[in-house]
Write a protein that holds these residues in place. Structure first.
Motif, PDB file in Angstrom:
ATOM      1  N   HIS A  69       0.830  -1.207   0.000  1.00 31.98           N
ATOM      2  CA  HIS A  69       0.000   0.000   0.000  1.00 31.98           C
ATOM      3  C   HIS A  69       0.868   1.261   0.000  1.00 31.98           C
ATOM      4  CE1 HIS A  69       1.158  -0.255   4.175  1.00 31.98           C
ATOM      5  NE2 HIS A  69       0.783   0.982   4.342  1.00 31.98           N
ATOM      6  N   TYR A  70       2.196   1.098  -0.078  1.00 28.46           N
ATOM      7  CA  TYR A  70       3.079   2.264   0.003  1.00 28.46           C
ATOM      8  C   TYR A  70       2.943   3.153  -1.234  1.00 28.46           C
ATOM      9  CZ  TYR A  70       5.103  -0.519   3.718  1.00 28.46           C
ATOM     10  OH  TYR A  70       5.272  -1.265   4.855  1.00 28.46           O
ATOM     11  N   CYS A  71       3.246   4.432  -1.064  1.00 27.63           N
ATOM     12  CA  CYS A  71       3.151   5.382  -2.175  1.00 27.63           C
ATOM     13  C   CYS A  71       4.227   5.077  -3.223  1.00 27.63           C
ATOM     14  CB  CYS A  71       3.370   6.809  -1.672  1.00 27.63           C
ATOM     15  SG  CYS A  71       2.247   7.327  -0.373  1.00 27.63           S
ATOM     16  N   PRO A  72       4.055   5.561  -4.454  1.00 28.21           N
ATOM     17  CA  PRO A  72       5.102   5.393  -5.463  1.00 28.21           C
ATOM     18  C   PRO A  72       6.426   6.013  -4.994  1.00 28.21           C
ATOM     19  CG  PRO A  72       3.085   6.181  -6.474  1.00 28.21           C
ATOM     20  CD  PRO A  72       2.868   6.229  -5.004  1.00 28.21           C
ATOM     21  N   GLY A  73       7.512   5.259  -5.118  1.00 26.56           N
ATOM     22  CA  GLY A  73       8.822   5.778  -4.764  1.00 26.56           C
ATOM     23  C   GLY A  73       9.167   5.679  -3.297  1.00 26.56           C
ATOM     24  N   CYS A  74       8.259   5.148  -2.484  1.00 27.84           N
ATOM     25  CA  CYS A  74       8.547   4.994  -1.049  1.00 27.84           C
ATOM     26  C   CYS A  74       9.544   3.861  -0.862  1.00 27.84           C
ATOM     27  CB  CYS A  74       7.269   4.681  -0.284  1.00 27.84           C
ATOM     28  SG  CYS A  74       7.561   4.238   1.429  1.00 27.84           S
TER      29      CYS A  74
ATOM     30  N   PRO B 149       9.666  11.011  -6.816  1.00 29.93           N
ATOM     31  CA  PRO B 149      10.593  10.001  -6.287  1.00 29.93           C
ATOM     32  C   PRO B 149      12.065  10.267  -6.621  1.00 29.93           C
ATOM     33  CG  PRO B 149       8.605   8.936  -7.052  1.00 29.93           C
ATOM     34  CD  PRO B 149       8.476  10.380  -7.444  1.00 29.93           C
TER      35      PRO B 149
END
Lengths: 84, 262
Positions: free
Chosen positions: B25-30, B229
């Motif tokens: 569920h992490y954001c893009p680039g996390c 990111p």
């Protein structure tokens, strides 16, 4: 022929582009013509000249573990003979 | 003899077995995803997946137990080291690790981590430092840099008012029970590879029963920092690394022999 290739699990990709900037051969791009189920532009291999070396740097940079890397390796003479 | 050289295709990189094959569920680039993957790869390489218990924190990584293909437990906010202490003492043959963010470990849970390290509890902590409270909407954390803008420090962190960011690796290196305390970063491939070696050493320290081990990882929060990111990776290198120097802060006797043996 390319020395390597990658497969990207587009449904897991979030289009963060970290693989695009990490790739030393510049053969990864974000799609512009389609989005995945989550609405992201997925990364894809664009390698018409066969420059991918299968170095796996993209896979190390990818936060979403979407990339599987394959490399072409020469078959050793003994195992080639066995295959024949 | 064929004139063309025979080649076969070999898989050189694939998803580690210790990581469930589900999207996070992490954001893009996390870079939580990178940290998860490194831990999973190390568990695979050490062959301890079947006897590993992860303890998840509260924060963005609250669902870490869903992503690791190991046993897992979910601790109250900041109390992962206390729960890991209990699990490891009852089942010392298990490999126990906590996975905690900076809001969890450096704010509400700082008492637990300091005492766990001081007691020399034999588990491993993976500490994700992204200088912000990610899950709740990008508020100022104890690790937020001086002058850094967050939703609760909209004109930048004022050190006159809120003090200075806390350096956890340096703090815990002073704990007598700590065997291995290092800081690494996840902002480029070279540093990711260094981080993985440190995580492996940390788990080997635990397997050898040498005491508490922690790897602090400088991590990106593009959403909370309000950058792309790639910009977030540059921000780690240019802003975070100068304040949080990468390096080894505590290497107890016996740890170097482990590294040599490998």
């Amino acid at each position: 022929m390319a020395k390597g290739r990658i497969e990207i699990n587009e449904d897991h990709c979030k289009g963060c582009s970290l693989c695009v900037i990490a790739c030393p051969q510049n053969v990864i791009e974000l799609a512009t013509d389609r989005v995945n189920a989550k609405g992201y532009y997925p990364a894809m291999l664009v390698d018409p000249e066969g420059n991918c070396t299968g170095c796996a740097i993209c896979a190390v940079a990818c936060p979403d573990v979407c990339i599987t890397v394959y490399r072409q390796v020469p078959v050793k003479a003994s195992s080639a003979a066995a295959a024949l | 003899m064929a004139t063309t050289a025979m080649v076969e295709e070999k898989v050189v990189y694939q998803r580690p077995e210790s990581l469930e094959s589900i999207p996070t569920h992490y954001c893009p680039g996390c870079t939580h995803g990178v940290a998860h993957r490194l831990v999973a790869e190390v568990l695979d390489e050490l062959g301890v997946r079947e006897r590993t218990i992860g303890v998840s924190p509260v924060g963005c990584s609250v669902f870490a137990y869903k992503y690791f293909n190991t046993d897992g437990a979910e601790a109250a906010h900041g109390r992962a080291p206390a729960m890991a202490t209990g699990i490891k003492r009852i089942m010392p043959d298990r490999v126990v690790f906590t996975y905690q963010g900076d809001g969890d470990l450096a704010a509400i849970g700082i008492a637990e981590i300091v005492h766990a390290a001081t007691r020399g509890e034999n588990f491993t902590t993976i500490f994700i430092n992204n200088a912000i409270y990610g899950m709740t909407g990008g508020q100022m954390a104890p690790t937020t840099l001086p002058g850094q803008r967050t939703t609760s420090s909209p004109v930048g962190r004022d050190v006159e008012l809120t003090g200075f960011p806390i350096r956890m690796a340096e703090l815990l290196s002073g704990a007598p029970g700590a065997a291995y305390v290092v800081r690494r970063s996840l902002h480029n491939v070279k540093e990711i590879n260094r981080a993985k070696r440190a995580i492996k050493t940390a788990f080997e320290v635990q397997l050898a029963g040498l005491g508490f081990s922690m790897v602090e990882l400088l991590s990106a929060c593009p959403t909370g920092w309000k950058v792309t990111p790639p910009e977030a990776m540059d921000w780690i290198e240019q802003q975070m690394v100068p304040y949080y120097p990468l390096g080894d802060y505590k290497i107890a006797d016996g740890v170097e022999q482990l590294a040599k043996r490998r």
